[in-house]
Design a protein around this motif. Structure first.
Motif, PDB file in Angstrom:
ATOM      1  N   MET B  69       9.033   6.961   3.584  1.00 33.41           N
ATOM      2  CA  MET B  69       9.462   7.892   4.622  1.00 33.41           C
ATOM      3  C   MET B  69      10.853   8.373   4.229  1.00 33.41           C
ATOM      4  N   PRO B  70      10.930   9.409   3.406  1.00 32.32           N
ATOM      5  CA  PRO B  70      12.225   9.858   2.883  1.00 32.32           C
ATOM      6  C   PRO B  70      13.129  10.482   3.931  1.00 32.32           C
ATOM      7  N   ASN B  71      12.527  11.000   5.014  1.00 30.27           N
ATOM      8  CA  ASN B  71      13.338  11.558   6.106  1.00 30.27           C
ATOM      9  C   ASN B  71      12.544  11.467   7.400  1.00 30.27           C
ATOM     10  N   ALA B  72      13.151  11.885   8.477  1.00 31.55           N
ATOM     11  CA  ALA B  72      12.542  11.687   9.801  1.00 31.55           C
ATOM     12  C   ALA B  72      11.328  12.570  10.045  1.00 31.55           C
ATOM     13  N   SER B  73      11.083  13.534   9.180  1.00 28.41           N
ATOM     14  CA  SER B  73       9.990  14.469   9.446  1.00 28.41           C
ATOM     15  C   SER B  73       8.869  14.398   8.421  1.00 28.41           C
ATOM     16  N   PHE B  74       8.855  13.342   7.602  1.00 28.49           N
ATOM     17  CA  PHE B  74       7.835  13.315   6.562  1.00 28.49           C
ATOM     18  C   PHE B  74       7.591  11.898   6.069  1.00 28.49           C
ATOM     19  N   SER B  75       6.310  11.573   5.884  1.00 28.91           N
ATOM     20  CA  SER B  75       5.944  10.279   5.318  1.00 28.91           C
ATOM     21  C   SER B  75       4.734  10.459   4.413  1.00 28.91           C
ATOM     22  N   THR B  76       4.640   9.612   3.402  1.00 27.70           N
ATOM     23  CA  THR B  76       3.483   9.627   2.510  1.00 27.70           C
ATOM     24  C   THR B  76       2.892   8.236   2.390  1.00 27.70           C
ATOM     25  N   LEU B  77       1.591   8.211   2.207  1.00 29.89           N
ATOM     26  CA  LEU B  77       0.870   6.985   1.866  1.00 29.89           C
ATOM     27  C   LEU B  77       0.159   7.253   0.547  1.00 29.89           C
ATOM     28  N   LYS B  78       0.466   6.426  -0.445  1.00 25.36           N
ATOM     29  CA  LYS B  78      -0.056   6.670  -1.777  1.00 25.36           C
ATOM     30  C   LYS B  78      -0.963   5.523  -2.205  1.00 25.36           C
ATOM     31  N   ILE B  79      -2.042   5.853  -2.866  1.00 22.44           N
ATOM     32  CA  ILE B  79      -2.950   4.843  -3.431  1.00 22.44           C
ATOM     33  C   ILE B  79      -3.083   5.138  -4.918  1.00 22.44           C
ATOM     34  N   GLN B  80      -2.716   4.163  -5.732  1.00 18.69           N
ATOM     35  CA  GLN B  80      -2.756   4.354  -7.174  1.00 18.69           C
ATOM     36  C   GLN B  80      -2.973   3.009  -7.865  1.00 18.69           C
ATOM     37  N   PRO B  81      -4.077   2.816  -8.583  1.00 13.23           N
ATOM     38  CA  PRO B  81      -5.233   3.705  -8.681  1.00 13.23           C
ATOM     39  C   PRO B  81      -6.183   3.519  -7.505  1.00 13.23           C
ATOM     40  N   SER B  82      -6.906   4.564  -7.152  1.00 12.55           N
ATOM     41  CA  SER B  82      -7.832   4.473  -6.023  1.00 12.55           C
ATOM     42  C   SER B  82      -9.145   3.807  -6.447  1.00 12.55           C
ATOM     43  N   GLU B  83      -9.797   3.165  -5.460  1.00  9.45           N
ATOM     44  CA  GLU B  83     -11.073   2.501  -5.677  1.00  9.45           C
ATOM     45  C   GLU B  83     -12.039   2.918  -4.581  1.00  9.45           C
ATOM     46  N   PRO B  84     -13.349   2.830  -4.844  1.00  8.52           N
ATOM     47  CA  PRO B  84     -14.331   3.229  -3.817  1.00  8.52           C
ATOM     48  C   PRO B  84     -14.123   2.516  -2.477  1.00  8.52           C
ATOM     49  N   ARG B  85     -13.682   1.264  -2.495  1.00  9.03           N
ATOM     50  CA  ARG B  85     -13.498   0.536  -1.231  1.00  9.03           C
ATOM     51  C   ARG B  85     -12.316   1.042  -0.421  1.00  9.03           C
ATOM     52  N   ASP B  86     -11.541   1.954  -0.964  1.00  8.83           N
ATOM     53  CA  ASP B  86     -10.452   2.580  -0.200  1.00  8.83           C
ATOM     54  C   ASP B  86     -10.961   3.724   0.664  1.00  8.83           C
ATOM     55  N   SER B  87     -12.220   4.074   0.518  1.00  5.00           N
ATOM     56  CA  SER B  87     -12.801   5.156   1.323  1.00  5.00           C
ATOM     57  C   SER B  87     -12.717   4.789   2.804  1.00  5.00           C
ATOM     58  N   ALA B  88     -12.135   5.684   3.593  1.00  2.00           N
ATOM     59  CA  ALA B  88     -11.888   5.409   5.009  1.00  2.00           C
ATOM     60  C   ALA B  88     -11.273   6.657   5.630  1.00  2.00           C
ATOM     61  N   VAL B  89     -11.039   6.595   6.936  1.00  4.26           N
ATOM     62  CA  VAL B  89     -10.221   7.600   7.595  1.00  4.26           C
ATOM     63  C   VAL B  89      -8.836   6.989   7.798  1.00  4.26           C
ATOM     64  N   TYR B  90      -7.816   7.691   7.346  1.00  2.00           N
ATOM     65  CA  TYR B  90      -6.443   7.217   7.454  1.00  2.00           C
ATOM     66  C   TYR B  90      -5.731   8.025   8.534  1.00  2.00           C
ATOM     67  N   PHE B  91      -5.163   7.309   9.497  1.00  2.00           N
ATOM     68  CA  PHE B  91      -4.454   7.956  10.600  1.00  2.00           C
ATOM     69  C   PHE B  91      -2.963   7.674  10.505  1.00  2.00           C
ATOM     70  N   CYS B  92      -2.207   8.675  10.873  1.00  2.00           N
ATOM     71  CA  CYS B  92      -0.772   8.528  11.050  1.00  2.00           C
ATOM     72  C   CYS B  92      -0.489   8.700  12.543  1.00  2.00           C
ATOM     73  N   ALA B  93       0.451   7.933  13.059  1.00  2.00           N
ATOM     74  CA  ALA B  93       0.848   8.037  14.458  1.00  2.00           C
ATOM     75  C   ALA B  93       2.362   7.980  14.550  1.00  2.00           C
ATOM     76  N   SER B  94       2.909   8.570  15.601  1.00  2.00           N
ATOM     77  CA  SER B  94       4.349   8.461  15.820  1.00  2.00           C
ATOM     78  C   SER B  94       4.623   8.192  17.283  1.00  2.00           C
ATOM     79  N   SER B  95       5.805   7.648  17.560  1.00  2.00           N
ATOM     80  CA  SER B  95       6.231   7.409  18.943  1.00  2.00           C
ATOM     81  C   SER B  95       7.741   7.575  19.022  1.00  2.00           C
ATOM     82  N   ARG B  96       8.239   7.835  20.234  1.00  2.00           N
ATOM     83  CA  ARG B  96       9.680   8.067  20.412  1.00  2.00           C
ATOM     84  C   ARG B  96      10.492   6.858  19.944  1.00  2.00           C
ATOM     85  N   THR B  97      10.088   5.706  20.412  1.00  2.00           N
ATOM     86  CA  THR B  97      10.641   4.439  19.935  1.00  2.00           C
ATOM     87  C   THR B  97       9.465   3.507  19.676  1.00  2.00           C
ATOM     88  N   TYR B  98       9.746   2.381  19.074  1.00  2.00           N
ATOM     89  CA  TYR B  98       8.647   1.527  18.597  1.00  2.00           C
ATOM     90  C   TYR B  98       7.776   1.028  19.750  1.00  2.00           C
TER      91      TYR B  98
END
Lengths: 112, 113
Positions: B69-98
């Motif tokens: 999360m390099p800044n407050a307005s952007f985040s990345t999730l990286k998979i390297q190397p990817s495998e078939p078992r990584d197949s899924a739906v990936y969700f991102c969520a945010s909240s005002r505070t934790y």
């Protein structure tokens, strides 16, 4: 982690009230009861949460048992759009930070 | 108001390739969460950030997964190397505070062939 138990599925008729039960017999004093729902092909959506007292908002009501070992999410008039998976989650922000630990939830179907 | 924005919505790639999922949280939200959903395991929390700092990454399955999360307005999730078992739906969520309610994006459906 305190666990919740929900029925796998429930059916309702459109425009009728729906009562979704949740058991949480091992709830601790700092656990809040949260409800989220997930409509098909969408991310989860916050519905309501409470600690001890019953809560109402524009989406639903939350009735919490006096001993807090169970709670019920109430949809006052079900619509077709309310068909979703409903998750009851115990959240201890003091000891677990912001974690939401999702179970299997209750799949609600609404018949016209 | 714009909600949590995730991209891409769908990704199909071959095993071994690097995959990068992106998330833009709601402006003003200080906490960001990455989840993964599969039929077998349901919704699982992978990692979450407070004020751009990773707080709990205990759900990250293995070293092939990394999140930034390099800044407050952007985040990345990286998979390297990817495998078939990584197949899924990936969700991102945010909240005002934790401890506030979380707002979820529409997810990225990832298929690894």
């Amino acid at each position: 982690d305190a666990k919740t138990t929900q029925p796998n599925s429930m059916e309702s008729n459109e425009e009728e009230p729906v009562h979704l039960p949740c058991n949480h017999s091992t709830i601790s004093g700092t656990d809040y009861i949260h409800w989220y729902r997930q409509l098909p092909s969408q991310g989860p959506e916050y519905v309501i949460h409470g600690l001890t007292s019953n809560v109402n908002n524009r989406m639903a009501s939350l009735a919490i048992a006096e001993d807090r070992k169970s709670s019920t999410l109430i949809l006052h008039r079900a619509t077709l759009r309310d068909a979703a998976v409903y998750y009851c989650i115990l959240r201890d922000v003091d000891n677990q930070g912001g974690k939401l630990i999702f179970g299997q939830g209750t799949e609600l179907s609404v018949k016209p | 108001d714009a909600g949590v924005i995730q991209s891409p919505r769908h990704e199909v790639t071959e095993m071994g390739q690097e995959v990068t999922l992106r998330c833009k949280p709601i402006s003003g939200h200080n906490s960001l969460f990455w989840y993964r959903q599969t039929m077998m395991r349901g919704l699982e929390l992978l990692i979450y950030f407070n004020n751009n700092v990773p707080i709990d990454d205990s759900g990250m399955p293995e070293d092939r997964f990394s999140a930034k999360m390099p800044n407050a307005s952007f985040s990345t999730l990286k998979i390297q190397p990817s495998e078939p078992r990584d197949s899924a739906v990936y969700f991102c969520a945010s909240s005002r505070t934790y401890d506030q309610p979380q707002h979820f994006g529409d997810g990225t459906r990832l298929s690894i062939l």
